[in-house]
Design an enzyme around this catalytic site. Structure first.
Site, PDB file in Angstrom:
ATOM      1  N   PRO A  11      47.033  43.893  37.907  1.00 48.94           N
ATOM      2  CA  PRO A  11      46.158  45.330  38.643  1.00 48.94           C
ATOM      3  C   PRO A  11      44.806  45.130  39.295  1.00 48.94           C
ATOM      4  CG  PRO A  11      46.057  44.789  36.163  1.00 48.94           C
ATOM      5  CD  PRO A  11      46.687  43.764  36.610  1.00 48.94           C
ATOM      6  N   ASN A  12      44.552  45.885  40.205  1.00 48.00           N
ATOM      7  CA  ASN A  12      43.223  45.991  41.039  1.00 48.00           C
ATOM      8  C   ASN A  12      43.103  44.871  41.893  1.00 48.00           C
ATOM      9  OD1 ASN A  12      42.281  48.563  39.568  1.00 48.00           O
ATOM     10  ND2 ASN A  12      41.885  47.213  37.820  1.00 48.00           N
ATOM     11  N   ARG A  19      36.872  45.822  46.209  1.00 46.76           N
ATOM     12  CA  ARG A  19      36.500  46.053  45.061  1.00 46.76           C
ATOM     13  C   ARG A  19      35.501  45.202  44.586  1.00 46.76           C
ATOM     14  NH1 ARG A  19      39.957  43.167  40.324  1.00 46.76           N
ATOM     15  NH2 ARG A  19      39.086  44.187  38.493  1.00 46.76           N
ATOM     16  N   TYR A  24      34.161  39.681  43.423  1.00 45.43           N
ATOM     17  CA  TYR A  24      35.315  38.955  43.821  1.00 45.43           C
ATOM     18  C   TYR A  24      35.272  38.698  45.373  1.00 45.43           C
ATOM     19  CZ  TYR A  24      36.625  41.020  39.523  1.00 45.43           C
ATOM     20  OH  TYR A  24      36.837  41.093  38.183  1.00 45.43           O
ATOM     21  N   ASN A  75      47.446  35.504  38.563  1.00 44.61           N
ATOM     22  CA  ASN A  75      46.034  35.962  38.333  1.00 44.61           C
ATOM     23  C   ASN A  75      46.457  37.646  37.437  1.00 44.61           C
ATOM     24  OD1 ASN A  75      43.842  37.333  37.997  1.00 44.61           O
ATOM     25  ND2 ASN A  75      43.079  37.066  40.176  1.00 44.61           N
ATOM     26  N   ALA A  78      42.870  42.176  34.437  1.00 47.11           N
ATOM     27  CA  ALA A  78      42.603  42.477  33.118  1.00 47.11           C
ATOM     28  C   ALA A  78      43.787  42.519  32.184  1.00 47.11           C
ATOM     29  CB  ALA A  78      42.194  44.034  33.006  1.00 47.11           C
ATOM     30  N   HIS A  81      43.544  39.692  29.068  1.00 49.45           N
ATOM     31  CA  HIS A  81      42.835  39.822  28.093  1.00 49.45           C
ATOM     32  C   HIS A  81      43.554  40.913  26.975  1.00 49.45           C
ATOM     33  CE1 HIS A  81      39.795  37.895  30.937  1.00 49.45           C
ATOM     34  NE2 HIS A  81      40.053  39.284  31.618  1.00 49.45           N
ATOM     35  N   ASP A  88      54.609  36.648  26.400  1.00 49.96           N
ATOM     36  CA  ASP A  88      55.730  36.345  25.886  1.00 49.96           C
ATOM     37  C   ASP A  88      56.849  36.109  27.117  1.00 49.96           C
ATOM     38  OD1 ASP A  88      55.137  36.457  23.338  1.00 49.96           O
ATOM     39  OD2 ASP A  88      56.087  38.759  23.011  1.00 49.96           O
ATOM     40  N   GLU A  99      47.096  29.671  35.541  1.00 46.51           N
ATOM     41  CA  GLU A  99      46.483  31.068  35.627  1.00 46.51           C
ATOM     42  C   GLU A  99      45.365  30.854  36.348  1.00 46.51           C
ATOM     43  OE1 GLU A  99      44.915  31.338  31.554  1.00 46.51           O
ATOM     44  OE2 GLU A  99      43.537  33.020  32.108  1.00 46.51           O
ATOM     45  N   HIS A 101      41.918  32.749  37.975  1.00 49.40           N
ATOM     46  CA  HIS A 101      40.961  33.828  38.140  1.00 49.40           C
ATOM     47  C   HIS A 101      39.814  33.557  39.274  1.00 49.40           C
ATOM     48  CE1 HIS A 101      42.472  35.502  34.312  1.00 49.40           C
ATOM     49  NE2 HIS A 101      42.332  34.290  33.992  1.00 49.40           N
ATOM     50  N   ILE A 102      39.704  34.603  40.228  1.00 53.15           N
ATOM     51  CA  ILE A 102      38.861  34.514  41.310  1.00 53.15           C
ATOM     52  C   ILE A 102      37.323  34.202  40.728  1.00 53.15           C
ATOM     53  CG2 ILE A 102      37.699  35.613  43.151  1.00 53.15           C
ATOM     54  CD1 ILE A 102      40.469  37.268  43.196  1.00 53.15           C
ATOM     55  N   SER A 103      36.981  35.015  39.986  1.00 53.23           N
ATOM     56  CA  SER A 103      35.665  34.953  38.977  1.00 53.23           C
ATOM     57  C   SER A 103      35.404  34.035  37.918  1.00 53.23           C
ATOM     58  CB  SER A 103      34.982  36.321  38.696  1.00 53.23           C
ATOM     59  OG  SER A 103      35.831  36.711  37.607  1.00 53.23           O
ATOM     60  N   ARG A 108      30.815  35.823  32.371  1.00 46.31           N
ATOM     61  CA  ARG A 108      31.042  37.381  32.435  1.00 46.31           C
ATOM     62  C   ARG A 108      31.123  38.140  30.697  1.00 46.31           C
ATOM     63  NH1 ARG A 108      35.279  39.355  36.532  1.00 46.31           N
ATOM     64  NH2 ARG A 108      33.991  41.311  36.096  1.00 46.31           N
ATOM     65  N   ARG A 112      36.029  39.230  28.404  1.00 47.42           N
ATOM     66  CA  ARG A 112      36.729  38.464  29.454  1.00 47.42           C
ATOM     67  C   ARG A 112      36.800  36.917  29.047  1.00 47.42           C
ATOM     68  NH1 ARG A 112      37.055  42.147  33.742  1.00 47.42           N
ATOM     69  NH2 ARG A 112      35.339  43.269  33.778  1.00 47.42           N
TER      70      ARG A 112
HETATM   71  C1  DQA Z   1      40.205  38.455  37.122  1.00 50.42           C
HETATM   72  C2  DQA Z   1      39.058  38.488  35.951  1.00 50.42           C
HETATM   73  C3  DQA Z   1      39.531  39.453  34.840  1.00 50.42           C
HETATM   74  O1  DQA Z   1      38.659  39.659  33.849  1.00 50.42           O
HETATM   75  C4  DQA Z   1      39.526  40.886  35.730  1.00 50.42           C
HETATM   76  O2  DQA Z   1      40.027  41.871  35.008  1.00 50.42           O
HETATM   77  C5  DQA Z   1      40.390  41.007  37.267  1.00 50.42           C
HETATM   78  C6  DQA Z   1      40.093  39.903  38.056  1.00 50.42           C
HETATM   79  C7  DQA Z   1      39.517  37.357  38.233  1.00 50.42           C
HETATM   80  O3  DQA Z   1      40.317  37.081  39.080  1.00 50.42           O
HETATM   81  O4  DQA Z   1      38.373  36.966  38.359  1.00 50.42           O
HETATM   82  O5  DQA Z   1      40.855  41.956  37.435  1.00 50.42           O
HETATM   83  O6  DQA Z   1      41.168  38.008  36.829  1.00 50.42           O
END
Ligand code: DQA
Length: 147
Positions: A11-12, A19, A24, A75, A78, A81, A88, A99, A101-103, A108, A112
């Site tokens: 998502p997002n 964003r 990011y 990725n 959210a 978490h 599953d 896995e 994550h960009i950040s 943070r 997270r």
């Molecule tokens: C994220 C980190 C997550 O906590 C956040 O909800 C995201 C992006 C990252 O790529 O850093 O949407 O997965």
């Protein structure tokens, strides 16, 4: 035989580049796709990229990977978490899981710091910006070439 690797974004992440660019970065998901496709070609693998804001669609895509992909780079946004259901689905998948994550989620907010997915992942990337996807891709290819 050429391997297929799924790159799955939650998502997002469709808003990447727009964003919170201070967190990011300015690159869009289309930029990430272009770079991953170029790298995949040079490494001799095929990538299929997906993005969804819906947990069930992400789970369906992981189920698809059971038949179609030798590795998943995910990725989960959210859902990282919160989603036992994504964990599953990944536990029902036999291939490699990375896995990404960009950040740096550990720098943070405390909520997270926990990831449901990390318990299944073969590798976890955080804080390498969008380059993290390419680093995961290199690692997946390196492990697949030894398998
Ligand atoms: C994220 C980190 C997550 O906590 C956040 O909800 C995201 C992006 C990252 O790529 O850093 O949407 O997965």
């Amino acid at each position: 035989m050429s391997h297929t690797i799924f790159i799955l974004n939650g998502p997002n992440l469709n808003l990447l580049g727009k964003r919170q660019p201070e967190i990011y970065g300015a690159e869009t998901l289309a930029d990430v796709e272009t770079r991953c496709r170029a790298l995949a070609e040079s490494l001799g693998v095929t990538v299929a990229l997906f993005q969804s804001n819906h947990e069930g669609v992400i789970i369906d895509t992981i189920h698809r990977a059971r038949e179609e992909a030798a590795a998943i780079i995910i990725n989960p946004g959210a859902f990282t978490h919160t989603s036992v259901a994504i964990l599953d689905a990944l536990n029902a998948y036999d291939g490699l899981v990375f896995e990404c994550h960009i950040s740096n989620v550990h720098k943070r907010e405390p909520f997270r710091h926990h990831s449901y997915v990390s318990g299944r992942a073969d590798g976890v990337m955080a804080g390498f910006g969008t380059e993290g996807y390419e680093l995961c891709l290199r690692r997946a290819c390196s492990l697949l070439s030894k398998a």
